[in-house]
Design an enzyme around this catalytic site. Structure first.
Site, PDB file in Angstrom:
ATOM      1  N   LYS A 192       7.796  16.938   5.165  1.00 35.17           N
ATOM      2  CA  LYS A 192       9.008  17.108   4.357  1.00 35.17           C
ATOM      3  C   LYS A 192       9.595  15.742   3.947  1.00 35.17           C
ATOM      4  O   LYS A 192       9.017  14.715   4.245  1.00 35.17           O
ATOM      5  CB  LYS A 192      10.035  17.926   5.162  1.00 35.17           C
ATOM      6  CG  LYS A 192       9.520  19.317   5.575  1.00 35.17           C
ATOM      7  CD  LYS A 192       9.214  20.172   4.384  1.00 35.17           C
ATOM      8  CE  LYS A 192       8.949  21.634   4.662  1.00 35.17           C
ATOM      9  NZ  LYS A 192       8.002  21.977   5.690  1.00 35.17           N
TER      10      LYS A 192
HETATM   11  C1  PLP Z   1       9.961  27.062   2.852  1.00 38.01           C
HETATM   12  C2  PLP Z   1       9.855  26.802   4.324  1.00 38.01           C
HETATM   13  N1  PLP Z   1      10.691  27.433   5.154  1.00 38.01           N
HETATM   14  C3  PLP Z   1      10.653  27.233   6.478  1.00 38.01           C
HETATM   15  C4  PLP Z   1       9.759  26.375   7.049  1.00 38.01           C
HETATM   16  C5  PLP Z   1       9.708  26.229   8.526  1.00 38.01           C
HETATM   17  O1  PLP Z   1      10.047  24.923   8.920  1.00 38.01           O
HETATM   18  P1  PLP Z   1       9.482  24.319  10.290  1.00 38.01           P
HETATM   19  O2  PLP Z   1       8.042  23.987  10.085  1.00 38.01           O
HETATM   20  O3  PLP Z   1      10.333  23.081  10.475  1.00 38.01           O
HETATM   21  O4  PLP Z   1       9.702  25.309  11.361  1.00 38.01           O
HETATM   22  C6  PLP Z   1       8.864  25.699   6.233  1.00 38.01           C
HETATM   23  C7  PLP Z   1       7.898  24.759   6.812  1.00 38.01           C
HETATM   24  O5  PLP Z   1       6.874  24.433   6.310  1.00 38.01           O
HETATM   25  C8  PLP Z   1       8.916  25.913   4.834  1.00 38.01           C
HETATM   26  O6  PLP Z   1       8.075  25.283   3.998  1.00 38.01           O
END
Ligand code: PLP
Length: 710
Positions: A496
């Site tokens: 990210k």
């Molecule tokens: C659109 C979206 N929502 C939620 C998440 C979940 O985040 P995390 O990987 O920090 O749990 C991601 C992660 O790739 C994502 O791309």
């Protein structure tokens, strides 16, 4: 910032130190080097036209001139070459910047002094004992012609990018290999660690320092003592070190014995305390523990890093991030300490929301946002089918049913009119996902939700999934300001915009939601006396019923919560990453512009649409390929690119066709035709700020070649 001699010890270390602060062009001559995040170029400084050309193309604000021949004995041999590089090339640079608003910083040496008395101040007699010192002094005379230039006379050690070793590295290498070494007991200096010198240069730039200054350690030691200090600091065997006299050595070039520097003038001018030799060696050691030598050498990946694989996305961690984490590791609290609130505050300030609750992943953030909305068995939560599964799983964790509203084929985001069709009496929350960084049409979604709330007389929460959109702007506000929603969730996974390793946050302007989220993040426990249920257990019997004392052990679990806490270590990283977000975003935008420019003219490729309401901080760069027209299947296309070192990815497989959702919620192929169409053609190509210009060009060339070659 233009750095000459970028393949040398100081030039390379300066590029490393400054790369998060400036756009850097590093010039090398015979040793090609590449670094993540900076441009490097071959430039033969002996030809004035080359310098002219570089300066007119890059128009630098600052030039740090490090390029020089520095081997004292070699300099004594080939004086004509030394004169060309150390003196004439310096003169060419000066001539080129003479009438320009460019700050020139020249790295000189302690060898300009006689080396007898020591503790030299800048106005001491110049009497170099060898040709190296003389050539550097003649270089100084050239630089002095340029008004407002800065000359730093120094002696340094550090971690080299090349296999050459600075004094510190040589001592370390020998002692680690259990080799005996000899150190001059009668040669004294005030050597400074390169990264400390970089900091001094940084402060000098900020304070507009000009003139001639000594820049070394505040104290001094003999080279023998220096060997002992390095051995002590690294825990190596000091008995391997023997003191000898410099007179016992038959060097080609003569050397001053006492080249210690008086650095009062610089300290006063900068109002800054220079390090001691001990401190410098400790920092050298700390950077060693943090892996800086490998980090620096890793960047030396051959001309333009040709054999390196380019992933579709990756983090960018710099030395400052590592220091920030290490400082927290050395502090009293590594979790539940001050860094968490500091990070939360920084995020609210950046995004423009009132409150933030940082947690250990974007998924946890989505989960407790759903919990805070009150979603439960029998409720429905609407989201996009084109997102990571976490955006739907969060509803399922709460017992609610995920409902998928189709996307708009222009933006690839959930379509407001599709949301409207799916809202029912049971809808508890909507989770619009800002795919790739472009905000959804939040104003329309908000309007529809308000209308439906009235119609059904029930609250519908809007939870923005902005995992892809930190730094994006929607209608002149940062995504995360939560103006059109109840909560906004972000992820700090390494691909990210910024990372905390794993991590996430929920932003909100609602005090009640903020309180609830904080409690659910940590087991449902509260230590806030105002929230205690059993006052008789919580408080000590006291005459003062208005200000009763809380029993010191007391806490209450008032709700069901989780351990979704983030650590101070992670937040220290997040804080230091956040400082670089603007720079990361600029770099992303530059790459996107270049991609747009190259791919927009290819008919079988569709570049991302950009809505006028939104300035996307592109997390992903998604291209739609007409694979049928190109005449290749996507899998083969991806494999061929992978074979050429370029990684691509599909974002995403529509969630409603995932087996779990089909089985549990009876979703099926055909439910969301736009999402399915998009899925057939989408491919995310590499995009991350640490990509070099040559990486970008390589991606463009390989893709163009594959598409056009068919
Ligand atoms: C659109 C979206 N929502 C939620 C998440 C979940 O985040 P995390 O990987 O920090 O749990 C991601 C992660 O790739 C994502 O791309």
């Amino acid at each position: 910032m233009l750095i000459t001699g970028v393949s040398g010890l100081l030039g390379n270390n300066l590029a490393y130190y400054f790369r998060d602060r400036y756009d850097i062009l590093g010039l090398y001559n015979s040793h090609p080097v590449t670094f993540e995040g900076i441009d490097t170029e071959k430039c033969e400084l002996l030809h004035p036209d080359n310098i002219k050309n570089i300066i007119s193309r890059y128009n630098p604000e600052i030039i740090v001139h490090c390029a020089s021949l520095t081997n004292i004995d070699e300099c004594e041999g080939d004086k004509s070459t030394v004169n060309k590089i150390n003196v004439l090339a310096t003169g060419h640079i000066v001539e080129e910047v003479m009438d320009k608003d460019i700050r020139l910083i020249y790295i000189s040496t302690d060898s300009v002094y006689e080396g007898i008395k020591g503790n030299y101040s800048e106005d001491a007699n110049i009497n170099p004992q060898n040709y190296y010192g003389l050539s550097k002094y003649e270089g100084e005379l050239k630089v002095l012609k340029k008004e407002n230039s800065l000359i730093l006379r120094t002696n340094l050690f550090g971690w080299n990018i090349q296999d050459k070793e600075s004094l510190g590295e040589w001592i370390l290498g020998q002692l680690k290999a259990k080799q005996r070494i000899k150190g001059f007991k009668d040669a004294c200096f005030s050597s400074i660690y390169t990264m400390e010198l970089a900091r001094v240069i940084h402060i000098s730039i900020m304070r507009n320092l000009t003139g001639v200054y000594n820049c070394g350690a505040i104290d001094s030691c003999s080279k023998y003592e220096f060997c002992l200090k390095v051995a002590n600091c690294f825990g190596l065997d000091r008995t391997l070190i023997t003191p000898i006299s410099i007179d016992d050595f038959d060097f080609k070039a003569k050397r001053g014995k006492n080249l210690t520097l008086n650095v009062d003038k610089l300290q006063k001018a900068l109002d800054y305390r220079l390090p001691t030799v001990d401190h410098s060696i400790e920092t050298f050691y700390r950077d060693y523990q943090c892996g800086l030598p490998e980090e620096i050498k890793k960047d030396q990946s051959g001309p333009q890093g040709e054999s390196v694989n380019i992933p579709y996305g990756r983090h960018w961690i710099c030395e400052e991030d590592i220091r920030s984490v290490v400082d927290t590791l050395r502090s009293e609290r590594i979790t539940q300490g001050p860094k968490i609130e500091e990070f939360e505050r920084a995020l609210t300030e950046y995004c423009g929301a009132k409150f933030a609750v940082a947690v250990n992943s974007g998924t946890s953030a989505l989960h407790i946002a759903c919990v805070a909305s009150g979603a439960k068995d029998g409720d429905e939560v609407i989201t996009s089918p084109i997102t990571f599964v976490a955006s739907a799983n969060c509803a399922v964790y709460c017992g609610a049913k995920p409902v998928f509203a189709d996307i708009c084929l222009k933006t690839y985001n959930i379509a407001p009119e599709e949301i409207e069709k799916k809202i029912t009496q049971r809808t508890k929350a909507i989770i619009p996902v800002h795919l790739a960084g472009q905000s959804c049409d939040m104003e329309s979604i908000h309007r529809i939700v308000k209308k439906k709330e009235k119609e059904f007389n029930s609250k519908i929460f809007i939870i923005e999934d902005a995992s892809h959109a930190l730094g994006s702007i929607y209608k002149n506000r940062r995504v995360g300001s939560s103006v059109f929603s109840d909560m906004t969730v972000m992820s700090f996974h390494p691909v990210k915009h910024i990372t905390t390793g794993e991590g996430g946050v929920i932003l909100t302007n609602d005090e009640g939601l903020h309180e609830k989220l904080k409690i659910v993040r940590s087991h449902g426990i509260t230590s806030d006396p105002g929230k205690f249920v059993y006052r008789d257990r919580a408080f000590q019997p006291s005459a003062d019923s208005y200000q009763p004392l809380v029993n010191p052990w007391y806490y209450e679990q008032v709700d069901l919560g989780y351990n979704y806490r983030i650590t101070d270590i992670q937040c220290a990283l997040g804080l230091s990453q956040l400082k670089k977000l603007e720079k990361f975003s600029e770099r992303r935008r530059k790459i996107v512009n270049r991609y747009n420019q190259c791919f927009s003219s290819i008919e079988s490729i569709q570049i991302p649409f950009e809505s006028r309401d939104c300035d996307s901080n592109f997390h992903l760069y998604v291209l739609l390929f007409d694979f049928e027209v190109i005449g290749i299947q996507r899998a083969q296309f991806m494999n061929e690119l992978r074979g050429r070192g370029i990684q691509t990815q599909v974002h995403y497989i529509p969630i409603h066709i995932q087996p779990y959702f089909q089985k549990k919620f009876a979703t099926k192929w055909g439910d969301c035709p736009n999402a399915e169409k998009y899925y057939q053609q989408c491919l995310s190509i590499p995009l991350f700020p640490a990509m070099t210009d040559s990486d970008v060009e390589r991606v463009i060339n390989e893709i163009t070649h594959l598409v056009r070659g068919r």
